[in-house]
Write a protein that holds these residues in place. Structure first.
Motif, PDB file in Angstrom:
ATOM      1  N   ALA A  62       0.840  -1.624   0.236  1.00  0.00           N
ATOM      2  CA  ALA A  62       0.333   0.026   0.714  1.00  0.00           C
ATOM      3  C   ALA A  62       1.005   1.136  -0.320  1.00  0.00           C
ATOM      4  O   ALA A  62       0.666   2.503  -0.884  1.00  0.00           O
ATOM      5  CB  ALA A  62      -0.856   0.213   1.089  1.00  0.00           C
ATOM      6  N   VAL A  63       2.031   1.245   0.822  1.00  0.00           N
ATOM      7  CA  VAL A  63       3.136   2.910   0.733  1.00  0.00           C
ATOM      8  C   VAL A  63       3.474   2.738  -0.249  1.00  0.00           C
ATOM      9  O   VAL A  63       3.508   3.405  -1.134  1.00  0.00           O
ATOM     10  CB  VAL A  63       3.693   2.194   2.520  1.00  0.00           C
ATOM     11  CG1 VAL A  63       5.303   3.733   1.699  1.00  0.00           C
ATOM     12  CG2 VAL A  63       3.154   2.074   3.172  1.00  0.00           C
ATOM     13  N   ARG A  64       3.928   1.304  -1.518  1.00  0.00           N
ATOM     14  CA  ARG A  64       4.294   1.280  -2.371  1.00  0.00           C
ATOM     15  C   ARG A  64       3.746   2.200  -3.122  1.00  0.00           C
ATOM     16  O   ARG A  64       4.123   3.131  -4.570  1.00  0.00           O
ATOM     17  CB  ARG A  64       5.000   0.045  -2.605  1.00  0.00           C
ATOM     18  CG  ARG A  64       6.562  -0.468  -3.715  1.00  0.00           C
ATOM     19  CD  ARG A  64       6.629  -1.275  -3.794  1.00  0.00           C
ATOM     20  NE  ARG A  64       7.475  -1.744  -4.865  1.00  0.00           N
ATOM     21  CZ  ARG A  64       7.988  -2.641  -5.763  1.00  0.00           C
ATOM     22  NH1 ARG A  64       7.791  -3.919  -4.917  1.00  0.00           N
ATOM     23  NH2 ARG A  64       9.446  -2.349  -5.774  1.00  0.00           N
ATOM     24  N   ALA A  65       2.743   1.730  -3.753  1.00  0.00           N
ATOM     25  CA  ALA A  65       1.477   2.032  -4.280  1.00  0.00           C
ATOM     26  C   ALA A  65       1.043   4.030  -4.628  1.00  0.00           C
ATOM     27  O   ALA A  65       1.234   4.480  -5.333  1.00  0.00           O
ATOM     28  CB  ALA A  65       0.609   1.428  -3.904  1.00  0.00           C
ATOM     29  N   ALA A  66       1.079   3.683  -2.394  1.00  0.00           N
ATOM     30  CA  ALA A  66       0.654   5.654  -2.880  1.00  0.00           C
ATOM     31  C   ALA A  66       2.167   6.258  -3.147  1.00  0.00           C
ATOM     32  O   ALA A  66       2.102   7.616  -3.971  1.00  0.00           O
ATOM     33  CB  ALA A  66       0.531   5.987  -1.583  1.00  0.00           C
ATOM     34  N   ALA A 113       2.146   6.136  -7.294  1.00  0.00           N
ATOM     35  CA  ALA A 113       1.175   7.377  -7.036  1.00  0.00           C
ATOM     36  C   ALA A 113       1.692   8.940  -7.683  1.00  0.00           C
ATOM     37  O   ALA A 113       1.202   9.577  -8.455  1.00  0.00           O
ATOM     38  CB  ALA A 113      -0.773   7.256  -7.071  1.00  0.00           C
ATOM     39  N   ARG A 114       2.491   8.614  -6.343  1.00  0.00           N
ATOM     40  CA  ARG A 114       2.773  10.235  -6.045  1.00  0.00           C
ATOM     41  C   ARG A 114       3.963  10.742  -7.626  1.00  0.00           C
ATOM     42  O   ARG A 114       4.166  11.664  -7.436  1.00  0.00           O
ATOM     43  CB  ARG A 114       3.330  10.803  -4.396  1.00  0.00           C
ATOM     44  CG  ARG A 114       2.062  10.729  -3.398  1.00  0.00           C
ATOM     45  CD  ARG A 114       2.999  10.784  -2.201  1.00  0.00           C
ATOM     46  NE  ARG A 114       4.069  10.177  -1.607  1.00  0.00           N
ATOM     47  CZ  ARG A 114       4.178   9.157  -1.125  1.00  0.00           C
ATOM     48  NH1 ARG A 114       2.698   9.093  -0.314  1.00  0.00           N
ATOM     49  NH2 ARG A 114       4.828   8.950  -0.663  1.00  0.00           N
ATOM     50  N   ARG A 115       4.186   9.855  -7.229  1.00  0.00           N
ATOM     51  CA  ARG A 115       5.402  10.267  -8.567  1.00  0.00           C
ATOM     52  C   ARG A 115       5.178  10.439  -9.823  1.00  0.00           C
ATOM     53  O   ARG A 115       5.385  10.775 -10.288  1.00  0.00           O
ATOM     54  CB  ARG A 115       6.104   8.853  -8.528  1.00  0.00           C
ATOM     55  CG  ARG A 115       7.168   8.790  -9.326  1.00  0.00           C
ATOM     56  CD  ARG A 115       8.319   7.306  -9.481  1.00  0.00           C
ATOM     57  NE  ARG A 115       9.376   8.005  -8.126  1.00  0.00           N
ATOM     58  CZ  ARG A 115      10.687   6.462  -7.909  1.00  0.00           C
ATOM     59  NH1 ARG A 115      10.530   6.043  -9.094  1.00  0.00           N
ATOM     60  NH2 ARG A 115      11.083   7.267  -7.086  1.00  0.00           N
ATOM     61  N   ALA A 116       3.663   9.642 -10.073  1.00  0.00           N
ATOM     62  CA  ALA A 116       2.466   9.566 -11.921  1.00  0.00           C
ATOM     63  C   ALA A 116       2.510  11.387 -11.009  1.00  0.00           C
ATOM     64  O   ALA A 116       3.099  12.077 -12.447  1.00  0.00           O
ATOM     65  CB  ALA A 116       2.118   8.188 -11.757  1.00  0.00           C
ATOM     66  N   GLU A 117       2.059  11.530 -10.869  1.00  0.00           N
ATOM     67  CA  GLU A 117       1.303  12.786 -10.316  1.00  0.00           C
ATOM     68  C   GLU A 117       2.583  14.169 -10.506  1.00  0.00           C
ATOM     69  O   GLU A 117       2.337  14.825 -11.347  1.00  0.00           O
ATOM     70  CB  GLU A 117       1.103  13.323  -9.068  1.00  0.00           C
ATOM     71  CG  GLU A 117      -0.084  14.453  -8.726  1.00  0.00           C
ATOM     72  CD  GLU A 117      -0.799  15.033  -7.598  1.00  0.00           C
ATOM     73  OE1 GLU A 117      -1.200  15.364  -7.427  1.00  0.00           O
ATOM     74  OE2 GLU A 117      -1.032  13.458  -6.883  1.00  0.00           O
ATOM     75  N   ARG A 118       3.457  13.261 -10.161  1.00  0.00           N
ATOM     76  CA  ARG A 118       4.943  14.527  -9.699  1.00  0.00           C
ATOM     77  C   ARG A 118       5.333  14.380 -11.642  1.00  0.00           C
ATOM     78  O   ARG A 118       5.633  16.333 -11.570  1.00  0.00           O
ATOM     79  CB  ARG A 118       5.614  14.404  -9.181  1.00  0.00           C
ATOM     80  CG  ARG A 118       7.442  15.497  -8.993  1.00  0.00           C
ATOM     81  CD  ARG A 118       8.318  14.958  -7.649  1.00  0.00           C
ATOM     82  NE  ARG A 118       8.340  14.253  -7.932  1.00  0.00           N
ATOM     83  CZ  ARG A 118       8.300  12.716  -6.674  1.00  0.00           C
ATOM     84  NH1 ARG A 118       7.152  13.062  -5.821  1.00  0.00           N
ATOM     85  NH2 ARG A 118       8.663  11.593  -6.197  1.00  0.00           N
ATOM     86  N   VAL A 119       5.270  14.154 -11.957  1.00  0.00           N
ATOM     87  CA  VAL A 119       5.626  13.382 -13.511  1.00  0.00           C
ATOM     88  C   VAL A 119       4.430  14.604 -14.405  1.00  0.00           C
ATOM     89  O   VAL A 119       5.053  14.688 -14.804  1.00  0.00           O
ATOM     90  CB  VAL A 119       6.258  12.032 -14.043  1.00  0.00           C
ATOM     91  CG1 VAL A 119       5.658  12.071 -15.660  1.00  0.00           C
ATOM     92  CG2 VAL A 119       6.680  11.556 -13.421  1.00  0.00           C
ATOM     93  N   GLU A 120       4.076  14.168 -14.184  1.00  0.00           N
ATOM     94  CA  GLU A 120       1.969  14.802 -15.176  1.00  0.00           C
ATOM     95  C   GLU A 120       2.441  15.813 -14.882  1.00  0.00           C
ATOM     96  O   GLU A 120       2.288  16.573 -15.687  1.00  0.00           O
ATOM     97  CB  GLU A 120       1.028  14.128 -14.709  1.00  0.00           C
ATOM     98  CG  GLU A 120      -0.151  14.699 -15.642  1.00  0.00           C
ATOM     99  CD  GLU A 120       0.337  14.427 -17.338  1.00  0.00           C
ATOM    100  OE1 GLU A 120      -0.652  15.272 -17.509  1.00  0.00           O
ATOM    101  OE2 GLU A 120       1.087  13.468 -17.199  1.00  0.00           O
ATOM    102  N   ARG A 121       2.626  16.656 -13.861  1.00  0.00           N
ATOM    103  CA  ARG A 121       2.774  17.826 -13.156  1.00  0.00           C
ATOM    104  C   ARG A 121       3.574  18.677 -13.979  1.00  0.00           C
ATOM    105  O   ARG A 121       4.055  20.086 -14.238  1.00  0.00           O
ATOM    106  CB  ARG A 121       2.777  18.444 -11.751  1.00  0.00           C
ATOM    107  CG  ARG A 121       2.888  19.806 -11.322  1.00  0.00           C
ATOM    108  CD  ARG A 121       2.895  19.701  -9.947  1.00  0.00           C
ATOM    109  NE  ARG A 121       3.819  18.917  -8.798  1.00  0.00           N
ATOM    110  CZ  ARG A 121       3.455  18.284  -8.034  1.00  0.00           C
ATOM    111  NH1 ARG A 121       2.456  17.836  -8.009  1.00  0.00           N
ATOM    112  NH2 ARG A 121       4.451  17.973  -7.612  1.00  0.00           N
ATOM    113  N   HIS A 122       4.834  18.495 -14.330  1.00  0.00           N
ATOM    114  CA  HIS A 122       6.379  18.574 -14.310  1.00  0.00           C
ATOM    115  C   HIS A 122       6.056  18.046 -16.245  1.00  0.00           C
ATOM    116  O   HIS A 122       6.668  19.797 -16.419  1.00  0.00           O
ATOM    117  CB  HIS A 122       7.328  17.986 -14.747  1.00  0.00           C
ATOM    118  CG  HIS A 122       8.033  17.784 -12.811  1.00  0.00           C
ATOM    119  ND1 HIS A 122       9.286  18.035 -12.795  1.00  0.00           N
ATOM    120  CD2 HIS A 122       7.504  17.639 -11.416  1.00  0.00           C
ATOM    121  CE1 HIS A 122       9.819  17.978 -10.951  1.00  0.00           C
ATOM    122  NE2 HIS A 122       8.010  17.973 -10.451  1.00  0.00           N
TER     123      HIS A 122
END
Length: 107
Positions: A79-83, A86-95
């Motif tokens: 669960a921690v790894r999936a979160a 998800a944060r990394r994917a969101e950060r990549v999309e924002r960048h």
């Protein structure tokens, strides 16, 4: 007859001035009400964000896992790894969006 004309002019001038003053007050009141609405919406967003941050800041269970059931530890780790993913994917999309918007300035 001269006094009648002077007083008529004074009354009409006062009524015209009162009309313009009333119109300005009405416009100011409606603008003030609109700003109050925007301020209330901003305060609500701020309250929601504060609640979100309060929930995020609550202490989590970080107790020892040395003698815990490996299946429970694996579920929590996944669960921690999936979160994190998800944060990394969101950060990549924002960048990506930021770089694309900056690219519009340099073309």
């Amino acid at each position: 007859m001269l006094w009648f004309g002077v007083w008529t002019l004074l009354v009409v001038g006062t009524l015209v001035g009162a009309f313009f003053l009333g119109r300005r007050l009405w416009r100011s009141a409606t603008a003030f009400a609109a700003e109050l609405g925007r301020a209330a919406a901003a305060a609500q967003q701020l309250a929601d964000r504060v609640e979100e941050l309060r929930l995020a800041a609550e202490p989590r269970d970080t107790g020892t896992t040395l003698l815990a059931d490996p299946a429970v530890v694996r579920l929590r780790y996944d669960a921690v790894r999936a979160a994190r993913h998800a944060r990394r994917a969101e950060r990549v999309e924002r960048h990506r969006r930021t770089w694309a918007s900056w690219g519009a300035y340099w073309r």
